[in-house]
Design a protein around this motif. Structure first.
Motif: not given
Length: 408
Positions: A28-34, A225-230, A266-269, A359-362
């Motif tokens: 999931a981490l790999a394809y979350l970048t995609w 969002v701020a906590e994960t430096n996004r 991001m997935i954890t949040v 997936v909606i939150v992501l």
């Protein structure tokens, strides 16, 4: 094997779950970048990854190979122990937090042992999750300090101050949910949201009484969002001032580990937002005769996705795509056929709705990144201390009053 399982039941049950969760999470981490690159590209009227495999589906594999074979340099003046420890610490803490996330209500059997759809189910799961995620600042701070670079040091200091500041608002934003549920157990928080208002409106904490947590969710998501430096809160990585922030001096796979830690957070949040505010694995539809057809939504979704891939694949531009896409479509259709069975469809209900909400939150996470501009650092810190924290305290006070008044 049965004898070993009887002597070490916890070990035998936990290890398969850890392996499966790690495999699924790393994929999931790999394809979350995609996913992020494609969504942002379409928001900005671009194609995104398109060349490596059909629709760029092999781009994560190409990126992983690039990181593995890229030159791995180490600054001459770096503290090598802390320098190598930082990315490992950031990634391991981010992945560990998934251990307390429950993915569904059903229990299943491993070597004769009943176990829930989670690596572990503890009564203080929410506290453990916040304790683990709050330690993630050490990886960032160590990376900035150990690199022996002023740019990295400033990025690490910025990130440490940012994460500590927004950790307060993030924690306070969920207190209203804890007061309403009366527990720190994540599974019990989900079950406390069962039922419907007026027969059709879910009793999710976002919209349920005695105090709907709309403000709590907005505060939680903004602080997360701020906590994960996004973006728009990625001040620790501001290219204009700090070149690349705390990971300026990192390359190769160590650089990739920081990105994996960010996407894992991001997935954890997203999991936590789903559990706390959107009913977790609970279906948004009542389980009545009128809504009985919703029980087959997972089957229909997989079948339609499979048919769409087959139809699109046979007309794809490249020969490779004309083979891969229809093959993926056939796999999805086979899964849809499997899900149509009575026993299986009952088991996948919880995980299906849970993953769909994640997936909606992501998607909203990525949408925010592709839409909003980056804030200045003083705006970031002022917003956290002067706006988010007071509003989160106000939400706790109002929720407490609402609970007291309704219990009279």
């Amino acid at each position: 094997m049965n004898e070993f399982a009887s002597q070490h039941p916890i070990l035998v049950v936990a290890l398969p779950k850890v392996v499966v969760v790690l495999l699924v999470l790393l994929t999931a981490l790999a394809y979350l970048t995609w996913f992020e690159r494609k969504v942002v590209a379409h928001i900005q009227s671009r194609w995104g990854p398109y060349r490596v495999g059909p629709h760029g589906l092999l781009q994560p594999l190409a990126d992983g190979a690039k990181f593995l074979f890229k030159e791995d340099t180490t600054p001459a003046g770096a503290d090598k122990f802390a320098y190598f420890l930082a990315p490992f610490l950031a990634l391991s803490l981010a992945i560990t937090s998934i251990a307390v996330i429950p993915f569904g209500p059903k229990e299943f059997t491993i070597f004769g042992q009943q176990t829930p759809l989670a690596i572990t189910n503890v009564n203080i799961g929410l506290l453990i999750l916040f304790a683990i995620t709050s330690m993630g600042v050490y990886g960032v701070a160590l990376a900035g300090w150990s690199s022996n670079s002023k740019y990295s040091l400033l990025g690490g200091l910025r990130s440490a101050a940012q994460m500590v500041s927004y950790e307060l608002a993030l924690t306070m934003s969920v207190v209203g949910v804890i007061l309403m549920a009366g527990t720190f157990n994540l599974s019990e928080i989900v079950t406390s949201q069962q039922g419907f208002h007026w027969g059709f409106l879910p009793r999710w904490n976002l919209i349920a009484g005695p105090m709907p947590q709309v403000l709590g969710f907005l505060l939680f998501f903004t602080a997360a969002v701020a906590e994960t430096n996004r973006a728009p809160f990625d001040l620790a990585e501001a290219e204009q001032e700090l070149v690349g922030g705390f990971h300026t001096e990192y390359a190769s796979f160590k650089f990739a580990m920081f990105f994996m830690a960010e996407y894992s957070s991001m997935i954890t949040v997203s999991c936590l937002a789903t559990i706390l505010f959107f009913g977790g694995w609970l279906s948004p539809f009542p389980q009545t005769a009128l809504f009985g057809w919703t029980h087959y939504i997972p089957t229909v979704a997989f079948a339609l996705a499979g048919l769409a891939l087959i139809i699109h694949g046979v007309r794809y531009l490249t020969a490779f795509g004309r083979v891969v896409l229809p093959a993926m479509g056939l796999v999805l259709c086979a899964l849809a056929l499997l899900l149509s069975r009575t026993g299986v469809i009952d088991i996948v209900q919880g995980p299906f709705w849970f993953l769909l909400k994640i997936v909606i939150v992501l998607f909203v996470y990525v949408w925010v990144r592709g839409t909003l501009p980056r804030l200045r650092y003083d705006q970031l810190m002022g917003f956290g201390w002067k706006v988010l924290l007071p509003l989160s305290i106000l939400n706790v006070v109002i929720t407490s009053l609402a609970i007291v008044l309704t219990q009279r």
